[in-house]
Write an enzyme that holds these catalytic residues in place. Structure first.
Site, PDB file in Angstrom:
ATOM      1  N   ARG A 120       0.687  -1.340   0.016  1.00 40.94           N
ATOM      2  CA  ARG A 120       0.177  -0.147   0.292  1.00 40.94           C
ATOM      3  C   ARG A 120       0.735   1.094  -0.011  1.00 40.94           C
ATOM      4  O   ARG A 120       0.733   2.144  -0.674  1.00 40.94           O
ATOM      5  CB  ARG A 120      -0.794  -0.014   1.472  1.00 40.94           C
ATOM      6  CG  ARG A 120      -1.644  -1.077   0.965  1.00 40.94           C
ATOM      7  CD  ARG A 120      -3.038  -0.773   1.526  1.00 40.94           C
ATOM      8  NE  ARG A 120      -4.551  -1.881   1.956  1.00 40.94           N
ATOM      9  CZ  ARG A 120      -5.203  -1.226   3.392  1.00 40.94           C
ATOM     10  NH1 ARG A 120      -5.550  -0.425   3.932  1.00 40.94           N
ATOM     11  NH2 ARG A 120      -6.091  -2.776   2.502  1.00 40.94           N
ATOM     12  N   ASP A 163     -15.483   9.380   9.908  1.00 42.79           N
ATOM     13  CA  ASP A 163     -14.369   8.280   9.646  1.00 42.79           C
ATOM     14  C   ASP A 163     -12.901   9.445   9.357  1.00 42.79           C
ATOM     15  O   ASP A 163     -13.008  10.392   9.871  1.00 42.79           O
ATOM     16  CB  ASP A 163     -14.483   7.987   8.213  1.00 42.79           C
ATOM     17  CG  ASP A 163     -13.538   7.329   8.258  1.00 42.79           C
ATOM     18  OD1 ASP A 163     -14.009   5.654   7.818  1.00 42.79           O
ATOM     19  OD2 ASP A 163     -12.627   6.391   7.415  1.00 42.79           O
TER      20      ASP A 163
END
Ligand SMILES: C[S@@+](CC[C@H](N)C(=O)[O-])C[C@H]1O[C@@H](n2cnc3c(N)ncnc32)[C@H](O)[C@@H]1O
Length: 222
Positions: free
Chosen positions: A40, A144
């Site tokens: 990632r 979030d």
């Protein structure tokens, strides 16, 4: 060898990176996540023209002081945002049961504390719209830690082929078909969308989001 393939995440730097994500977001990474973390972050190393993960770690440490936004990018990259509509079916049945006999004037506020790309809070909204009606004073706050995923949530537009868990009747009632270049997408209807707000919030930090004050009295939260 191409530069992307030559990067190797040592155990030592993986340990430092996983401590950092735990400190910043409360996310625990097991030993098995080493290759996931490497994968990632790899493209960031190239984008920043760095020579390896150790350089990236130092870049992040500098960012803690300089605030270039890299820490947020690091968090965006390491969060897993998998979600779908009505993912925890039992929760929605419970919510429907709790709200179906609410007086129409009853204020109900719901907080979706890790809302990801919005499927969970929009599922809550569809449930409340069905049980209480769209004009009752209910509202939903979605929060979030990932700013990138919040952008998707705010749009409320989903690719038809990727929508999971949403029945055809609910799609017909609460989503609009895209036309021409958007024909592969469905969008949440504006009447439902306006019942939601999306804000950035780190649930690993104690306390509630400050936006709650504006929403209304705490004892109305489900
Ligand atoms: C697997 S998704 C779950 C989404 C949804 N709640 C569901 O159950 O379908 C997890 C979400 O939690 C968010 N997250 C992780 N750590 C967080 C934190 N410390 N504060 C807020 N959100 C966080 C991630 O960005 C991600 O979008």
């Amino acid at each position: 060898m191409n530069k992307l393939a030559s990067f190797e995440l040592s155990l030592n730097i993986f340990e430092k990176l996983r401590q950092l994500i735990h400190k910043k977001a409360g996310i625990s990474m097991s030993d098995a996540k080493r290759s996931l973390v490497a994968g990632r972050l790899r493209k960031r190393l190239v984008a920043l023209n760095l020579d390896g993960y150790d350089d990236y770690f130092h870049y992040l440490k500098k960012d803690e002081l300089a605030g270039t936004g890299e820490m947020q990018r690091f968090i965006d990259l390491l969060t897993t945002n998998e979600t779908w509509f009505f993912r925890e079916e039992k929760h929605f049945k419970f919510l429907k049961k709790q709200t179906k006999d609410c007086p129409v004037s009853q204020t109900v506020n719901v907080w979706s504390a890790a809302s990801s790309s919005g499927e969970e809070p929009y599922s809550i909204a569809m449930t409340l719209a069905d049980s209480m009606g769209l004009s009752s004073p209910w509202q939903i706050l979605g929060t979030d830690i990932s700013t990138e995923i919040l952008t998707t949530a705010r749009k409320g537009i989903y690719m038809k082929s990727k929508i999971k868990g949403l029945s055809t009747p609910l799609k017909r009632k609460y989503m609009l078909n895209g036309v021409r270049t958007d024909e592969d997408y469905l969008a949440i209807v504006p009447e439902l969308k306006k019942k939601l707000q999306f804000k950035h919030f780190n649930s690993a930090k104690t306390g509630e989001p400050k936006y709650f004050d504006k929403l209304t009295a705490k004892n109305n939260f489900l």
